[in-house]
Design a protein around this motif. Structure first.
Motif, PDB file in Angstrom:
ATOM      1  N   LYS A  66       0.823  -1.220   0.000  1.00  0.00           N
ATOM      2  CA  LYS A  66       0.000   0.000   0.000  1.00  0.00           C
ATOM      3  C   LYS A  66       0.851   1.260   0.000  1.00  0.00           C
ATOM      4  CE  LYS A  66      -4.392  -1.727   1.652  1.00  0.00           C
ATOM      5  NZ  LYS A  66      -5.457  -1.671   2.657  1.00  0.00           N
ATOM      6  N   THR A  67       2.120   1.141   0.424  1.00  0.00           N
ATOM      7  CA  THR A  67       3.005   2.307   0.377  1.00  0.00           C
ATOM      8  C   THR A  67       3.584   2.505  -1.027  1.00  0.00           C
ATOM      9  OG1 THR A  67       5.028   1.107   0.972  1.00  0.00           O
ATOM     10  CG2 THR A  67       3.682   1.967   2.791  1.00  0.00           C
ATOM     11  N   LEU A  68       3.444   1.488  -1.888  1.00  0.00           N
ATOM     12  CA  LEU A  68       4.029   1.539  -3.230  1.00  0.00           C
ATOM     13  C   LEU A  68       3.047   1.959  -4.317  1.00  0.00           C
ATOM     14  CD1 LEU A  68       6.086  -1.786  -3.091  1.00  0.00           C
ATOM     15  CD2 LEU A  68       6.890   0.547  -2.634  1.00  0.00           C
ATOM     16  N   THR A  69       1.752   2.036  -3.982  1.00  0.00           N
ATOM     17  CA  THR A  69       0.750   2.369  -4.992  1.00  0.00           C
ATOM     18  C   THR A  69      -0.472   3.003  -4.344  1.00  0.00           C
ATOM     19  OG1 THR A  69      -0.561   1.532  -6.846  1.00  0.00           O
ATOM     20  CG2 THR A  69      -0.367   0.096  -4.927  1.00  0.00           C
ATOM     21  N   SER A  70      -1.204   3.762  -5.124  1.00  0.00           N
ATOM     22  CA  SER A  70      -2.470   4.318  -4.644  1.00  0.00           C
ATOM     23  C   SER A  70      -3.643   3.438  -5.075  1.00  0.00           C
ATOM     24  CB  SER A  70      -2.654   5.732  -5.191  1.00  0.00           C
ATOM     25  OG  SER A  70      -2.697   5.698  -6.608  1.00  0.00           O
ATOM     26  N   LYS A  71      -3.363   2.386  -5.820  1.00  0.00           N
ATOM     27  CA  LYS A  71      -4.406   1.460  -6.278  1.00  0.00           C
ATOM     28  C   LYS A  71      -4.948   0.680  -5.077  1.00  0.00           C
ATOM     29  CE  LYS A  71      -3.852   2.450 -10.607  1.00  0.00           C
ATOM     30  NZ  LYS A  71      -4.874   2.792 -11.566  1.00  0.00           N
ATOM     31  N   PRO A  72      -6.239   0.310  -5.116  1.00  0.00           N
ATOM     32  CA  PRO A  72      -6.783  -0.463  -3.991  1.00  0.00           C
ATOM     33  C   PRO A  72      -6.172  -1.856  -3.917  1.00  0.00           C
ATOM     34  CG  PRO A  72      -8.441  -0.170  -5.732  1.00  0.00           C
ATOM     35  CD  PRO A  72      -7.241   0.623  -6.128  1.00  0.00           C
ATOM     36  N   ILE A  73      -5.868  -2.262  -2.685  1.00  0.00           N
ATOM     37  CA  ILE A  73      -5.286  -3.580  -2.426  1.00  0.00           C
ATOM     38  C   ILE A  73      -6.133  -4.253  -1.354  1.00  0.00           C
ATOM     39  CG2 ILE A  73      -3.284  -4.842  -1.550  1.00  0.00           C
ATOM     40  CD1 ILE A  73      -1.545  -2.526  -2.570  1.00  0.00           C
ATOM     41  N   GLU A  74      -6.565  -5.474  -1.625  1.00  0.00           N
ATOM     42  CA  GLU A  74      -7.375  -6.241  -0.677  1.00  0.00           C
ATOM     43  C   GLU A  74      -6.871  -7.674  -0.614  1.00  0.00           C
ATOM     44  OE1 GLU A  74      -9.997  -5.341   1.302  1.00  0.00           O
ATOM     45  OE2 GLU A  74      -9.771  -3.268   0.653  1.00  0.00           O
ATOM     46  N   VAL A  75      -7.047  -8.297   0.533  1.00  0.00           N
ATOM     47  CA  VAL A  75      -6.717  -9.708   0.691  1.00  0.00           C
ATOM     48  C   VAL A  75      -7.939 -10.522   0.287  1.00  0.00           C
ATOM     49  CG1 VAL A  75      -6.043 -11.518   2.322  1.00  0.00           C
ATOM     50  CG2 VAL A  75      -5.096  -9.205   2.554  1.00  0.00           C
ATOM     51  N   ILE A  76      -7.725 -11.539  -0.528  1.00  0.00           N
ATOM     52  CA  ILE A  76      -8.807 -12.430  -0.962  1.00  0.00           C
ATOM     53  C   ILE A  76      -9.302 -13.220   0.246  1.00  0.00           C
ATOM     54  CG2 ILE A  76      -9.399 -14.407  -2.427  1.00  0.00           C
ATOM     55  CD1 ILE A  76      -7.106 -13.462  -4.314  1.00  0.00           C
ATOM     56  N   ASN A  77     -10.607 -13.315   0.379  1.00  0.00           N
ATOM     57  CA  ASN A  77     -11.216 -14.105   1.435  1.00  0.00           C
ATOM     58  C   ASN A  77     -10.621 -15.512   1.420  1.00  0.00           C
ATOM     59  OD1 ASN A  77     -13.386 -16.232   2.151  1.00  0.00           O
ATOM     60  ND2 ASN A  77     -14.103 -14.373   3.146  1.00  0.00           N
ATOM     61  N   MET A  78     -10.159 -15.964   2.582  1.00  0.00           N
ATOM     62  CA  MET A  78      -9.451 -17.246   2.653  1.00  0.00           C
ATOM     63  C   MET A  78     -10.329 -18.415   2.185  1.00  0.00           C
ATOM     64  SD  MET A  78      -7.363 -18.972   5.841  1.00  0.00           S
ATOM     65  CE  MET A  78      -6.426 -17.475   6.100  1.00  0.00           C
ATOM     66  N   ARG A  79     -11.586 -18.401   2.556  1.00  0.00           N
ATOM     67  CA  ARG A  79     -12.488 -19.486   2.153  1.00  0.00           C
ATOM     68  C   ARG A  79     -12.688 -19.487   0.634  1.00  0.00           C
ATOM     69  NH1 ARG A  79     -17.262 -22.103   4.925  1.00  0.00           N
ATOM     70  NH2 ARG A  79     -18.377 -23.082   3.200  1.00  0.00           N
ATOM     71  N   ASP A  80     -12.927 -18.287   0.061  1.00  0.00           N
ATOM     72  CA  ASP A  80     -13.122 -18.195  -1.387  1.00  0.00           C
ATOM     73  C   ASP A  80     -11.864 -18.621  -2.137  1.00  0.00           C
ATOM     74  OD1 ASP A  80     -15.692 -17.281  -0.925  1.00  0.00           O
ATOM     75  OD2 ASP A  80     -15.137 -15.165  -1.126  1.00  0.00           O
ATOM     76  N   TYR A  81     -10.713 -18.270  -1.583  1.00  0.00           N
ATOM     77  CA  TYR A  81      -9.445 -18.671  -2.197  1.00  0.00           C
ATOM     78  C   TYR A  81      -9.279 -20.188  -2.125  1.00  0.00           C
ATOM     79  CZ  TYR A  81      -4.511 -18.621  -3.450  1.00  0.00           C
ATOM     80  OH  TYR A  81      -3.318 -18.835  -4.076  1.00  0.00           O
ATOM     81  N   GLY A  82      -9.501 -20.743  -0.958  1.00  0.00           N
ATOM     82  CA  GLY A  82      -9.337 -22.184  -0.764  1.00  0.00           C
ATOM     83  C   GLY A  82     -10.290 -23.009  -1.620  1.00  0.00           C
ATOM     84  N   MET A  83     -11.502 -22.482  -1.810  1.00  0.00           N
ATOM     85  CA  MET A  83     -12.501 -23.181  -2.622  1.00  0.00           C
ATOM     86  C   MET A  83     -12.368 -22.850  -4.102  1.00  0.00           C
ATOM     87  SD  MET A  83     -14.258 -24.926  -0.378  1.00  0.00           S
ATOM     88  CE  MET A  83     -15.748 -25.368  -1.220  1.00  0.00           C
ATOM     89  N   MET A  84     -11.408 -21.963  -4.428  1.00  0.00           N
ATOM     90  CA  MET A  84     -11.220 -21.505  -5.806  1.00  0.00           C
ATOM     91  C   MET A  84     -12.543 -20.979  -6.386  1.00  0.00           C
ATOM     92  SD  MET A  84      -8.095 -21.698  -7.040  1.00  0.00           S
ATOM     93  CE  MET A  84      -7.006 -21.488  -5.648  1.00  0.00           C
ATOM     94  N   ASN A  85     -13.229 -20.145  -5.579  1.00  0.00           N
ATOM     95  CA  ASN A  85     -14.522 -19.593  -5.975  1.00  0.00           C
ATOM     96  C   ASN A  85     -14.284 -18.329  -6.801  1.00  0.00           C
ATOM     97  OD1 ASN A  85     -17.081 -18.402  -6.169  1.00  0.00           O
ATOM     98  ND2 ASN A  85     -17.730 -19.364  -4.260  1.00  0.00           N
ATOM     99  N   GLY A  86     -14.071 -18.526  -8.091  1.00  0.00           N
ATOM    100  CA  GLY A  86     -13.777 -17.416  -8.990  1.00  0.00           C
ATOM    101  C   GLY A  86     -14.865 -16.375  -9.029  1.00  0.00           C
ATOM    102  N   GLU A  87     -16.121 -16.803  -8.931  1.00  0.00           N
ATOM    103  CA  GLU A  87     -17.234 -15.848  -8.987  1.00  0.00           C
ATOM    104  C   GLU A  87     -17.213 -14.901  -7.791  1.00  0.00           C
ATOM    105  OE1 GLU A  87     -22.072 -15.667  -9.560  1.00  0.00           O
ATOM    106  OE2 GLU A  87     -21.115 -17.619  -9.315  1.00  0.00           O
ATOM    107  N   LYS A  88     -17.000 -15.433  -6.599  1.00  0.00           N
ATOM    108  CA  LYS A  88     -16.976 -14.580  -5.404  1.00  0.00           C
ATOM    109  C   LYS A  88     -15.769 -13.648  -5.396  1.00  0.00           C
ATOM    110  CE  LYS A  88     -19.932 -16.865  -2.137  1.00  0.00           C
ATOM    111  NZ  LYS A  88     -20.099 -17.263  -0.745  1.00  0.00           N
ATOM    112  N   VAL A  89     -14.622 -14.141  -5.818  1.00  0.00           N
ATOM    113  CA  VAL A  89     -13.430 -13.289  -5.860  1.00  0.00           C
ATOM    114  C   VAL A  89     -13.609 -12.203  -6.921  1.00  0.00           C
ATOM    115  CG1 VAL A  89     -10.927 -13.219  -6.218  1.00  0.00           C
ATOM    116  CG2 VAL A  89     -11.954 -15.133  -4.970  1.00  0.00           C
ATOM    117  N   LEU A  90     -14.177 -12.557  -8.054  1.00  0.00           N
ATOM    118  CA  LEU A  90     -14.474 -11.574  -9.098  1.00  0.00           C
ATOM    119  C   LEU A  90     -15.422 -10.508  -8.563  1.00  0.00           C
ATOM    120  CD1 LEU A  90     -14.392 -10.604 -12.093  1.00  0.00           C
ATOM    121  CD2 LEU A  90     -16.391 -12.076 -12.464  1.00  0.00           C
TER     122      LEU A  90
END
Length: 98
Positions: A66-90
């Motif tokens: 976040k100190t290197l860019t003004s673009k929004p940065i978010e952590v992917i929900n761990m459950r959605d990542y683990g389940m490879m839920n592309g729709e929810k991450v999208l």
């Protein structure tokens, strides 16, 4: 076109998530560019993307990035990542952009 960058350690599992996100976007008729990069490569191109989504395994880098860019940065929900839920991450990424 919305541009979503996924960031992880090596880009392996996140590359699978990219495919699922692209498939979900296509089903919804949304034009997106989704790419996965390892953290070392992502740092160099973050400003070229609309949103940066971090894999849970690199969440510890959020403050630094976040100190290197003004673009929004978010952590992917761990459950959605683990389940490879592309729709929810999208959906999460698009909500941040809009």
């Amino acid at each position: 076109m919305k541009k979503i960058l996924l960031v992880c350690n090596a880009g392996m599992s996140t590359s699978m998530l990219v495919l699922k996100m692209e498939k979900a976007a296509e089903a919804k008729g949304i034009e997106v560019e989704v790419k996965a990069l390892p953290i070392t490569d992502a740092e160099k191109v973050m400003n070229d993307w609309d949103v940066i989504m971090l894999g849970p395994q690199v969440r510890h880098t959020e403050k630094k990035l976040k100190t290197l860019t003004s673009k929004p940065i978010e952590v992917i929900n761990m459950r959605d990542y683990g389940m490879m839920n592309g729709e929810k991450v999208l959906d999460a990424a698009l909500k941040i952009i809009e």
